[in-house]
Design an enzyme around this catalytic site. Structure first.
Site, PDB file in Angstrom:
ATOM      1  N   CYS A   1     -13.679  -0.365  33.655  1.00 15.71           N
ATOM      2  CA  CYS A   1     -14.694  -0.722  32.661  1.00 15.71           C
ATOM      3  C   CYS A   1     -15.793   0.325  32.520  1.00 15.71           C
ATOM      4  O   CYS A   1     -16.489   0.351  31.502  1.00 15.71           O
ATOM      5  CB  CYS A   1     -15.311  -2.069  33.009  1.00 15.71           C
ATOM      6  SG  CYS A   1     -14.163  -3.460  32.808  1.00 15.71           S
TER       7      CYS A   1
ATOM      8  N   PHE B   1     -10.251 -10.593  28.775  1.00 12.45           N
ATOM      9  CA  PHE B   1      -9.925  -9.210  28.411  1.00 12.45           C
ATOM     10  C   PHE B   1      -9.184  -9.105  27.081  1.00 12.45           C
ATOM     11  O   PHE B   1      -8.401  -9.974  26.710  1.00 12.45           O
ATOM     12  CB  PHE B   1      -9.098  -8.553  29.518  1.00 12.45           C
ATOM     13  CG  PHE B   1      -9.889  -8.296  30.767  1.00 12.45           C
ATOM     14  CD1 PHE B   1     -10.820  -7.272  30.811  1.00 12.45           C
ATOM     15  CD2 PHE B   1      -9.720  -9.086  31.891  1.00 12.45           C
ATOM     16  CE1 PHE B   1     -11.564  -7.034  31.948  1.00 12.45           C
ATOM     17  CE2 PHE B   1     -10.462  -8.866  33.040  1.00 12.45           C
ATOM     18  CZ  PHE B   1     -11.393  -7.839  33.067  1.00 12.45           C
TER      19      PHE B   1
ATOM     20  N   HIS C   1     -22.231  -2.451  28.904  1.00 12.76           N
ATOM     21  CA  HIS C   1     -20.841  -2.898  28.846  1.00 12.76           C
ATOM     22  C   HIS C   1     -20.776  -4.363  29.241  1.00 12.76           C
ATOM     23  O   HIS C   1     -21.218  -4.736  30.335  1.00 12.76           O
ATOM     24  CB  HIS C   1     -19.963  -2.078  29.788  1.00 12.76           C
ATOM     25  CG  HIS C   1     -18.598  -2.671  29.974  1.00 12.76           C
ATOM     26  ND1 HIS C   1     -17.592  -2.498  29.051  1.00 12.76           N
ATOM     27  CD2 HIS C   1     -18.089  -3.477  30.947  1.00 12.76           C
ATOM     28  CE1 HIS C   1     -16.517  -3.155  29.462  1.00 12.76           C
ATOM     29  NE2 HIS C   1     -16.796  -3.763  30.608  1.00 12.76           N
TER      30      HIS C   1
ATOM     31  N   ASN D   1     -13.729  -8.378  26.706  1.00 16.19           N
ATOM     32  CA  ASN D   1     -13.951  -7.186  27.514  1.00 16.19           C
ATOM     33  C   ASN D   1     -12.739  -6.284  27.320  1.00 16.19           C
ATOM     34  O   ASN D   1     -11.667  -6.543  27.863  1.00 16.19           O
ATOM     35  CB  ASN D   1     -14.121  -7.571  28.988  1.00 16.19           C
ATOM     36  CG  ASN D   1     -14.307  -6.367  29.899  1.00 16.19           C
ATOM     37  OD1 ASN D   1     -14.063  -5.231  29.501  1.00 16.19           O
ATOM     38  ND2 ASN D   1     -14.698  -6.613  31.136  1.00 16.19           N
TER      39      ASN D   1
END
Length: 413
Positions: free
Chosen positions: A187, A238, A328, A361
């Site tokens: 990430c 995700f 993020h 994500n």
């Protein structure tokens, strides 16, 4: 280039000579759109799993993500959106019914499938990276032949030569284009790539660096298992996609419009935390394990990391709300804890929460989506005549645990 010189918080919006700037942003996604409301039933149907307890756990996780975004984004949604739309959560994924029909073994526990996964992933990430880069270069407005360097980031493929070469070939970059490949940074990979691109741009006058990131969850797609309850977090969170940026110093007046100036970049890892985000390439693909204490570890260390940037601006360590925050969105819990620890106003993480809501994500790509939303948020605030923070931080957290941060100036406000 990690310069520690003090800057003035009232700088003009013209980019400083020699400093790297983001000149354009681009993105791309696979065609398969997943709506969170239908995720649970679809996932258990596709993997032929009929475990009711696991199904309830995944449903609870999905509801938690939605409720967390609603609760902590209340100011944005109250002012800008109809509440009825806020529970529609979407992600894009490469996985499809066609792929599962061709490779049914991907949904079977214990079957060696790494070859099949890499065959799918290698092609998918290259195509998405090409499309995101083309989108970015089009917005940049200069010919692809002006790209001098390529930085490519992915944690979703493994091959030699690497995806950087296939991307360069797909874009028809010049053979002498200098390439850098960053694999398995997770990430934090997008901000790590931005740090590398910044250094290249500032040390090679006149250069134009294309940074591309591309990720797919197929590399770790697995059927639900009571032995791996942490896998359900990934299923709920995700997504897939690609992002791209063009970075260069000294923008050409009339031809280039700088979006963000990149002033200082810092990377730091936390000793003895390497098992907190654990990923292994096995015969069944990549197996990830995220420790429960990850959000707490980030909360415990984020303020000390951010303080390294505050003195450069001449701010004291509690003036975090004077800055913009492009973080993020590793997950709702991480964003919530950062907001709490730094005592941020709720709207400060709007861009991150919007990216999480719309794309999930998406690993290294997500920071590109956050920066796009940051520009949109700034435009709205300016139109409402409230002003917006010119200086801020671009942050990400990845395996290590590694903190990546860049002190940046928003040139669009």
């Amino acid at each position: 280039m990690g310069s520690e010189d003090t800057v003035q918080a009232d700088s003009t919006k013209k980019a400083n000579t020699g400093k790297a700037t983001i000149l354009a942003l681009g993105k791309a996604f696979p065609h398969q759109l997943v709506m969170q409301d239908y995720l649970v039933d679809g996932y258990f149907r596709d993997t032929n799993c009929d475990d009711p307890e696991l199904k309830r756990k995944l449903a609870r996780l999905c509801r938690f993500i939605i409720l967390s975004l609603l609760l902590f984004s209340r100011v944005y949604y109250d002012n800008h959106m109809d509440r009825k739309t806020t529970t529609v959560k979407t992600r894009y994924v490469v996985m499809s019914e066609e792929i599962l029909k061709k490779y049914p073994e991907l949904a079977i526990e214990g079957v060696p499938t790494v070859k099949q996964r890499l065959d799918i992933c290698n092609n998918a990430v290259t195509q998405m990276a090409i499309e995101a880069s083309q989108d970015c270069i089009k917005k940049w407005g200069r010919p692809v032949s002006d790209i001098t360097h390529l930085v490519y980031v992915s944690s979703s493929e493994a091959r030699l030569p690497g995806g950087d070469l296939y991307l360069a070939r797909g874009l028809e970059l010049k053979p002498e284009t200098q390439r850098v490949l960053l694999y398995f940074a997770g990430c934090s990979g997008g901000v790590a790539g931005l740090r590398v691109a910044k250094d290249i741009a500032e040390n090679n006058p006149g250069s134009r660096v294309l940074l591309a990131t591309s990720e797919t969850t197929i590399i770790g797609y697995k059927p639900p298992s009571a032995d791996r309850p942490y896998d359900l977090v990934g299923v709920a969170l995700f997504g897939d996609g690609a992002g791209a940026m063009v970075i260069g110093s000294d923008p050409v007046s009339g031809n280039e419009k700088p979006l963000f100036e990149l002033h200082t970049a810092i990377q730091e890892f936390l000793p003895s935390t390497e098992k907190t985000i654990d990923g292994r390439l096995t015969e069944e693909g990549i197996s990830f394990k995220l420790a429960r204490e990850l959000p707490q570890i980030i909360e415990d260390h984020v303020e000390g990391f951010c303080e390294k940037f505050m003195g450069i601006l001449g701010f004291n360590h509690k003036e975090y709300n004077k800055m913009f925050w492009a973080v993020h969105p590793g997950g709702p819990a991480i964003l919530n804890r950062i907001e709490k620890r730094l005592d941020l106003l709720p709207e400060k993480l709007n861009a991150s929460r919007r990216a999480l809501m719309d794309y999930g994500n998406a690993s290294s790509n997500t920071i590109v989506y956050v920066l796009e939303y940051m520009m949109e948020e700034s435009s709205k605030i300016n139109k409402e005549d409230h002003g917006e923070s010119e200086w801020g931080l671009i942050l990400a957290f990845g395996p290590g645990i590694t903190f990546e941060g860049i002190l940046a100036r928003n040139l669009t406000v």
